[in-house]
Scaffold this motif. Structure first.
Motif, PDB file in Angstrom:
ATOM      1  N   SER A 147      19.867 -80.584 -36.473  1.00 33.80           N
ATOM      2  CA  SER A 147      21.333 -80.461 -36.489  1.00 33.80           C
ATOM      3  C   SER A 147      22.004 -81.546 -37.345  1.00 33.80           C
ATOM      4  O   SER A 147      23.162 -81.406 -37.721  1.00 33.80           O
ATOM      5  N   SER A 185      21.412 -78.447 -26.074  1.00 32.22           N
ATOM      6  CA  SER A 185      22.206 -77.408 -26.762  1.00 32.22           C
ATOM      7  C   SER A 185      23.698 -77.759 -26.767  1.00 32.22           C
ATOM      8  O   SER A 185      24.379 -77.543 -27.766  1.00 32.22           O
ATOM      9  N   LYS A 206      15.149 -80.335 -32.455  1.00 36.15           N
ATOM     10  CA  LYS A 206      16.398 -79.545 -32.520  1.00 36.15           C
ATOM     11  C   LYS A 206      17.572 -80.447 -32.891  1.00 36.15           C
ATOM     12  O   LYS A 206      18.436 -80.084 -33.683  1.00 36.15           O
ATOM     13  N   LYS A 235      26.099 -78.645 -30.120  1.00 42.74           N
ATOM     14  CA  LYS A 235      27.414 -78.020 -30.308  1.00 42.74           C
ATOM     15  C   LYS A 235      28.470 -79.102 -30.594  1.00 42.74           C
ATOM     16  O   LYS A 235      29.305 -78.964 -31.495  1.00 42.74           O
ATOM     17  N   THR A 253      17.210 -79.401 -21.558  1.00 42.87           N
ATOM     18  CA  THR A 253      17.384 -78.311 -22.527  1.00 42.87           C
ATOM     19  C   THR A 253      18.862 -77.950 -22.657  1.00 42.87           C
ATOM     20  O   THR A 253      19.391 -77.781 -23.765  1.00 42.87           O
ATOM     21  N   LYS A 254      19.533 -77.852 -21.517  1.00 46.31           N
ATOM     22  CA  LYS A 254      20.968 -77.513 -21.548  1.00 46.31           C
ATOM     23  C   LYS A 254      21.746 -78.615 -22.262  1.00 46.31           C
ATOM     24  O   LYS A 254      22.677 -78.357 -23.027  1.00 46.31           O
TER      25      LYS A 254
END
Ligand code: SF4
Length: 367
Positions: A75, A35, A71, A39, A31-32
């Motif tokens: 993006s 994200s 996700k 970015k 999960t980290k």
């Protein structure tokens, strides 16, 4: 137009021969990672309009949950909508109906499956967990969703495999009706289980002559099946070449995102950090970057271009560098002609078809 490569460094198991950046991780790290990855991807937003191929590789991208994959897809949604080719690497044992539906929703046009071999003993030895039925079912499912451009990765030269095993793999490939096959030679890489076992005398590999025979047999049989051999290890049917990988071989720029990913942008080659802790915690993830000088560009053009079975074009070289290829690389070309590794055919300089297995000898001239 540029390419976009996104690296997902997670796997369900670690294969015995693999030295790619990969790991088995917890959901929390995944999960980290996603994200941070998003970015990083967004920092290249100004280039999105210049991208026409996407490749999500690994690792095993489908070892991520559907939520995390979505996700990432969101993006790059604009890129996926407009790209000519969007590929994702998948392991067959983790392909589900919902995953295929997700890929369809985000316009993926191409899937690359890691198969490597269909011999049960080999699959066990390399620490993978698929079987023939899983491969057949996953290809059928992908095709049901209209994803028909499918590559399968295979490897020859595995321990204890002989020509019969290669024949079985090829018969299986024939039955699959897929557009693309990548068939690589096993390389014993440092810090792998295979290398450790080999050094301890615990692993028996086929001898070099047999491995070379395997290569030319694979080439001949895949060509008989209608595949065009267009790169040392790559074969495509009906023009379904890997557009993204052709960018690498033609030295076209691409953005690389993710752990240990490499990129080539605005004449600069860069490399991201390879430690997960650094990737997650540092604002700047690029650890190395170098401006590519003209001489390096020329050498790369030769080294990458000679991977292509059609070879490099002297006219294209002149167009790019305003110099004559045979003058710039007079000594190197002469040495390779003397060794009988390459041939010059009109505009094209290429590795001789019966010397493709020795291509490294040619590449070394341009390092
Ligand atoms: S699945 Fe692919 S990336 Fe993962 S360990 Fe196996 S070969 Fe390496």
């Amino acid at each position: 137009m540029k390419g976009l490569y996104i690296h997902i460094p997670f796997c369900k198991n670690i294969c015995s021969y693999c030295d790619f950046p990969k790991m088995v991780s917890s959901d929390c790290i995944k999960t980290k990672y996603v994200s941070k990855l998003i970015k990083e991807i967004s920092s290249y937003k100004k280039h999105f309009k210049e991208i026409d191929t996407v490749f999500i590789g690994g690792g095993t991208p489908n070892s991520l949950s559907l939520e995390l994959l979505e996700k990432i897809f969101i993006s790059i949604d604009d890129v996926l909508k407009n790209s000519k080719e969007s590929t994702i690497e998948l392991n067959p044992e983790l392909i589900t109906y919902d995953l295929c539906a997700l890929l369809k929703k985000y316009n993926f046009t191409r899937v690359s499956l890691g198969i490597e071999s269909i011999k049960e003993e080999t699959i066990k030895l390399i620490n993978r967990s698929h079987n023939k039925k899983m491969v057949i079912d996953s290809i059928k499912l992908l095709k049901d969703f209209g994803i028909n451009n499918i590559n399968c990765d295979f490897i020859f030269g595995f321990p204890y495999e002989d020509m019969n095993d290669i024949k079985n793999n090829l018969d299986f490939i024939k039955s699959l009706d897929i557009t693309h096959v990548s068939y690589y030679s096993l390389i014993l890489e440092d810090k792998t289980v295979f290398k450790y076992q080999y050094d301890k005398g615990l692993l028996k590999l086929p001898d070099d002559d047999l491995v070379a025979d395997m290569y030319y047999y694979i080439k001949k049989e895949l060509e008989n099946m209608g595949y065009h051999h267009y790169e040392i290890s790559n074969f495509a049917k009906n023009g379904y070449y890997s557009l993204h990988n052709l960018k690498y071989w033609n030295c076209i720029e691409y953005i690389g995102c993710g752990l240990a990913a490499a990129g080539y942008l605005s004449e600069i080659r860069y490399e991201n950090c390879s430690k997960m802790k650094d990737y997650l915690e540092n604002d700047i993830v690029i650890i190395d970057s170098i401006k590519i000088e003209n001489i390096d560009k020329k050498k790369e053009f030769m080294m990458m271009g000679l991977r292509l079975v059609d070879g490099v074009s002297q006219n294209k070289y002149f167009e790019l560098f305003k110099n004559d290829l045979l003058t710039d690389f007079k000594d190197e070309i002469e040495r390779l002609l003397k060794k009988d590794i390459i041939e010059i055919n009109g505009d094209k300089i290429k590795i001789k078809p019966d010397k493709l297995f020795l291509a490294n000898v040619a590449f070394r001239e341009f390092v």
